[in-house]
Design a protein around this motif. Structure first.
Motif: not given
Length: 290
Positions: A118-133
């Protein structure tokens, strides 16, 4: 020596040395802006960059990834410095500002040698529950850093060391305690990672960093070496009997070792050793810039 940084499989493994410090509250962004060496206010929510904390003399205390997880909250993802000590040191400068400085022991870091879904470059994605990438790749190397409330990723010392070696090859120095408060951002070539600002307002060490930048006085920087034996952090790097600089970071890599050293930008074209160990210079890989 092999240049392949990825292991044969892409399984998640724990990175127990990486810890999260949260700065949260009405004044969290202003506080981070006044303390961190990069421009925090320029980072929108959902994005991250490299940063660090300096002494008033412009020497690096700690390096970290800074993530803007909410309009009034940032995370400092710290790979080497003692997070509890660093949080206590930062707390001393809070004074009357409205924010909390908290070591998030409920969050755990893991790594995967694969691209984040889900994440790319300087953008991160997700939540602590499912994992922030976070996308920690570069130069064709695929890596994902994951911050999660789950700590189910297993320990794998070989993968941990491979991760560390990848950091060094990509120009991110992993500093042990003996190297803290020894080097300016320019000496560690942190301009490659866009990890500090010379244009934003004041922060500890800003005057030294800006003066060095604008006067063009950068005479030393990072050099990457490969070697067959383990080099000693803090050991001199030499040409003949002349000392050129110092080893600042090391990691095992496949059948050998990689090391970062701070050396003069201009130096003799001659065999280089450290404590009698021959060092083979290699180009730093382009990557990790955010």
């Amino acid at each position: 020596m092999s240049h392949n940084l990825a292991p044969p499989t892409a399984q998640a493994f724990a990175l127990p040395g990486h810890r999260v410090i949260a700065l949260e509250g009405r004044d969290a962004i202003a506080f981070a802006q006044s303390q961190c060496m990069n421009d925090v206010e320029a980072v929108p929510a959902g994005r991250w960059h490299w940063s660090g904390w300096l002494t008033p003399k412009g020497r690096v205390i700690a390096l970290f990834a800074l993530a803007r997880v909410a309009p009034d909250m940032v995370w400092l993802i710290v790979p080497d410095a003692d997070a509890s000590t660093l949080a206590t040191q930062l707390q001393r400068f809070v004074l009357r500002r409205q924010l909390q400085v908290t070591v998030r022991d409920d969050l755990h870091a893991s790594g995967v040698f694969d691209a984040p879904p889900r994440a790319q470059g300087a953008s991160f994605a997700g939540t602590p529950a499912d994992g922030i990438e976070f996308d920690f790749g570069g130069f064709g190397l695929k890596r994902t850093l994951r911050i999660s409330s789950s700590d189910d990723a297993p320990r794998d010392e070989a993968s941990e060391m491979r991760w560390r070696a990848a950091d060094l090859r990509l120009g991110f120095p992993r500093l042990p305690p003996s190297q803290v408060e020894q080097w300016t951002p320019q000496m560690l070539s942190l301009d490659r990672l866009h990890a500090f600002s010379v244009k934003k307002g004041c922060y500890p060490g800003q005057e030294i960093v800006a003066r060095t930048h604008f006067l063009g006085q950068v005479k030393r920087g990072l050099t990457l070496f490969e070697c067959a034996q383990e080099p000693e952090v803090g050991a001199n790097v030499e040409v003949g009997v002349a000392s050129l600089g110092q080893i600042v970071s090391t990691a095992r890599n496949a059948e050998g070792w990689v090391a970062l050293a701070v050396l003069p930008v201009e130096r003799p074209d001659a065999p280089i050793v450290s404590n009698g160990i021959p060092l083979r210079e290699r180009a730093l890989l382009a990557g990790l810039s955010r």
